[in-house]
Design a protein around this motif. Structure first.
Motif, PDB file in Angstrom:
ATOM      1  N   TRP A  33       0.843  -1.198   0.000  1.00 54.58           N
ATOM      2  CA  TRP A  33       0.000   0.000   0.000  1.00 54.58           C
ATOM      3  C   TRP A  33       0.876   1.245   0.000  1.00 54.58           C
ATOM      4  CZ3 TRP A  33      -4.966   0.505  -0.933  1.00 54.58           C
ATOM      5  CH2 TRP A  33      -5.604   1.699  -0.602  1.00 54.58           C
ATOM      6  N   PRO A  34       1.076   1.876  -1.163  1.00 52.28           N
ATOM      7  CA  PRO A  34       1.997   3.022  -1.245  1.00 52.28           C
ATOM      8  C   PRO A  34       1.345   4.371  -0.933  1.00 52.28           C
ATOM      9  CG  PRO A  34       1.232   2.438  -3.433  1.00 52.28           C
ATOM     10  CD  PRO A  34       0.569   1.456  -2.479  1.00 52.28           C
ATOM     11  N   TYR A  35       0.043   4.384  -0.625  1.00 49.91           N
ATOM     12  CA  TYR A  35      -0.704   5.645  -0.581  1.00 49.91           C
ATOM     13  C   TYR A  35      -0.722   6.260   0.818  1.00 49.91           C
ATOM     14  CZ  TYR A  35      -2.202   3.440  -4.874  1.00 49.91           C
ATOM     15  OH  TYR A  35      -2.197   2.819  -6.097  1.00 49.91           O
ATOM     16  N   ASN A  36      -0.555   7.569   0.865  1.00 46.30           N
ATOM     17  CA  ASN A  36      -0.479   8.252   2.164  1.00 46.30           C
ATOM     18  C   ASN A  36      -1.532   9.343   2.357  1.00 46.30           C
ATOM     19  OD1 ASN A  36       0.698   9.925   0.249  1.00 46.30           O
ATOM     20  ND2 ASN A  36       2.171  10.806   1.682  1.00 46.30           N
ATOM     21  N   LEU A  37      -2.323   9.634   1.325  1.00 47.26           N
ATOM     22  CA  LEU A  37      -3.375  10.637   1.466  1.00 47.26           C
ATOM     23  C   LEU A  37      -4.696  10.023   1.008  1.00 47.26           C
ATOM     24  CD1 LEU A  37      -4.050  13.612   2.190  1.00 47.26           C
ATOM     25  CD2 LEU A  37      -3.656  14.177  -0.217  1.00 47.26           C
ATOM     26  N   PHE A  38      -5.707  10.123   1.873  1.00 46.60           N
ATOM     27  CA  PHE A  38      -6.995   9.485   1.609  1.00 46.60           C
ATOM     28  C   PHE A  38      -8.079  10.564   1.573  1.00 46.60           C
ATOM     29  CE2 PHE A  38      -6.446   4.890   3.182  1.00 46.60           C
ATOM     30  CZ  PHE A  38      -5.073   4.945   3.231  1.00 46.60           C
ATOM     31  N   CYS A  39      -8.935  10.523   0.574  1.00 45.72           N
ATOM     32  CA  CYS A  39     -10.119  11.376   0.652  1.00 45.72           C
ATOM     33  C   CYS A  39     -11.348  10.566   0.265  1.00 45.72           C
ATOM     34  CB  CYS A  39      -9.981  12.636  -0.203  1.00 45.72           C
ATOM     35  SG  CYS A  39     -10.084  12.370  -1.976  1.00 45.72           S
ATOM     36  N   MET A  40     -12.499  11.004   0.760  1.00 43.49           N
ATOM     37  CA  MET A  40     -13.764  10.393   0.387  1.00 43.49           C
ATOM     38  C   MET A  40     -14.505  11.365  -0.517  1.00 43.49           C
ATOM     39  SD  MET A  40     -14.175   7.392   1.757  1.00 43.49           S
ATOM     40  CE  MET A  40     -15.833   7.348   1.090  1.00 43.49           C
ATOM     41  N   ILE A  41     -15.063  10.833  -1.570  1.00 46.37           N
ATOM     42  CA  ILE A  41     -15.892  11.641  -2.463  1.00 46.37           C
ATOM     43  C   ILE A  41     -17.248  10.960  -2.585  1.00 46.37           C
ATOM     44  CG2 ILE A  41     -16.163  12.536  -4.807  1.00 46.37           C
ATOM     45  CD1 ILE A  41     -13.182  12.813  -4.985  1.00 46.37           C
ATOM     46  N   HIS A  42     -18.292  11.706  -2.247  1.00 49.11           N
ATOM     47  CA  HIS A  42     -19.650  11.183  -2.381  1.00 49.11           C
ATOM     48  C   HIS A  42     -20.331  11.871  -3.553  1.00 49.11           C
ATOM     49  CE1 HIS A  42     -18.930   9.810   1.722  1.00 49.11           C
ATOM     50  NE2 HIS A  42     -19.955   8.976   1.561  1.00 49.11           N
ATOM     51  N   GLY A  43     -21.068  11.107  -4.325  1.00 48.55           N
ATOM     52  CA  GLY A  43     -21.797  11.699  -5.443  1.00 48.55           C
ATOM     53  C   GLY A  43     -23.052  10.904  -5.720  1.00 48.55           C
ATOM     54  N   ARG A  44     -23.898  11.493  -6.586  1.00 48.44           N
ATOM     55  CA  ARG A  44     -25.175  10.825  -6.850  1.00 48.44           C
ATOM     56  C   ARG A  44     -24.997   9.590  -7.715  1.00 48.44           C
ATOM     57  NH1 ARG A  44     -29.224  13.850  -4.593  1.00 48.44           N
ATOM     58  NH2 ARG A  44     -28.416  15.841  -3.868  1.00 48.44           N
ATOM     59  N   ASP A  45     -23.957   9.551  -8.559  1.00 52.61           N
ATOM     60  CA  ASP A  45     -23.639   8.298  -9.249  1.00 52.61           C
ATOM     61  C   ASP A  45     -22.142   8.263  -9.566  1.00 52.61           C
ATOM     62  OD1 ASP A  45     -23.052   9.409 -11.851  1.00 52.61           O
ATOM     63  OD2 ASP A  45     -25.203   9.663 -12.118  1.00 52.61           O
ATOM     64  N   ARG A  46     -21.684   7.112 -10.076  1.00 56.70           N
ATOM     65  CA  ARG A  46     -20.252   6.924 -10.307  1.00 56.70           C
ATOM     66  C   ARG A  46     -19.682   7.861 -11.347  1.00 56.70           C
ATOM     67  NH1 ARG A  46     -18.115   0.813  -9.631  1.00 56.70           N
ATOM     68  NH2 ARG A  46     -19.068   0.456  -7.593  1.00 56.70           N
ATOM     69  N   HIS A  47     -20.477   8.182 -12.359  1.00 59.12           N
ATOM     70  CA  HIS A  47     -19.974   9.087 -13.398  1.00 59.12           C
ATOM     71  C   HIS A  47     -19.653  10.451 -12.804  1.00 59.12           C
ATOM     72  CE1 HIS A  47     -20.774   6.209 -16.483  1.00 59.12           C
ATOM     73  NE2 HIS A  47     -22.023   6.059 -16.060  1.00 59.12           N
ATOM     74  N   ILE A  48     -20.528  10.901 -11.929  1.00 63.07           N
ATOM     75  CA  ILE A  48     -20.301  12.200 -11.286  1.00 63.07           C
ATOM     76  C   ILE A  48     -19.044  12.134 -10.428  1.00 63.07           C
ATOM     77  CG2 ILE A  48     -21.212  13.835  -9.575  1.00 63.07           C
ATOM     78  CD1 ILE A  48     -24.023  13.175 -10.658  1.00 63.07           C
TER      79      ILE A  48
END
Lengths: 148, 135
Positions: B74-89
């Motif tokens: 796991w090389p990743y050190n920054l995490f964000c969550m993105i919520h949207g009405r669908d996957r395309h958005i």
């Protein structure tokens, strides 16, 4: 369905509300309705399932508690069984299956930091799989709200 | 406690940040936010604070944390969550984010949620000592 006033209420009250003797009476004028109607609308929004709750979101660390994100790589044929073992722990606050080799992601919330390590050790013993603990090192404060 | 005292204590808890937010908590799924992605980034250690702060300011980022890498898995050190009405958005928002923050060369991964198994509000009990300190 929510109407325009419901939506405005939801959007405003996600950010907080006046901590006073009669907060909804203070808010009422800007919505053009009375205190009683605001309360009735909020009760309806709760009972209709739009809201999960009305109350505080605590900074767990400052209460002496701890939270930790954790991830596991669970073989497909064991996924349901492992889900059951992990979710049986009351410290598991939520658990998502995600599209990645690390396919199970859950958040542990405990009253004491030591408890996080204990639960992780217990899950590793029960499932015979590794748990990757990914505690937060720094939090960047977000502005986003869920727009109703 | 009197009502006045409860109000005073609540104010203090909010002002000192022990209560991060006091208000209503929506069920985002029911509000139509059906897609959620955890997006993880491998950002240079000396830039991660700056990038994280700017990422958190974007209107569709709902959480943003720096976490430890777990090499080699796991090389990743920054995490964000993105919520949207669908996957395309959500995918369009990720593209917008990469452009806005100049991350087109940065390794990243998008982990959409496939299924939610459990969700409850976390429960904490503050020790008397710490609560007294907060008051």
């Amino acid at each position: 369905m929510m109407d325009e006033i419901d939506r405005r209420l939801v959007n405003l009250l996600q950010d907080g509300f006046p901590i006073t003797e009669r907060p909804f009476a203070e808010l009422a004028p800007q919505f053009g309705i009375g205190e009683v109607e605001i309360l009735a609308r909020l009760e309806a929004l709760c009972s209709d399932g739009w809201l999960s709750r009305f109350g505080p979101m605590f900074d767990a660390d400052r209460l002496g508690g701890a939270t930790c994100l954790a991830a596991m790589e669970v073989p497909e044929e064991q996924f349901d069984a492992v889900t059951e073992l992990v979710n049986a722990h009351p410290e598991v606050a939520h658990n998502y299956r995600r599209a990645h080799a690390l396919n199970m992601w859950f958040v542990l919330a405990a009253e004491f930091p030591d408890r996080i390590d204990q639960v992780i050790a217990a899950i590793e013993a029960e499932t015979r799989l590794s748990v990757f603990a990914m505690p937060k090192l720094e939090e960047y404060f977000v502005q986003a709200r869920f727009e109703a | 406690l009197s009502e006045e005292e409860v109000i005073g204590r609540l104010k203090t808890l909010v002002e000192t940040g022990i209560i991060k937010r006091l208000g209503l908590i929506v069920r985002h799924h029911e509000l139509g936010f059906a897609a959620n992605a955890m997006v993880v980034w491998d950002i240079h250690d000396d830039q991660v604070g700056d990038i994280g702060r700017r990422m958190a300011e974007l209107p569709f980022v709902t959480l943003c944390y720096r976490r430890p890498r777990r090499p080699p898995d796991w090389p990743y050190n920054l995490f964000c969550m993105i919520h949207g009405r669908d996957r395309h958005i959500v995918l369009a928002q990720i593209a917008e984010l990469r452009g806005a923050l100049g991350l087109s060369q940065v390794p990243y991964a998008v982990l959409f949620s496939l299924r939610r198994f459990k969700q409850r509000a976390a429960r904490y009990r503050a020790s008397d000592l710490q609560m007294a300190g907060a008051g």
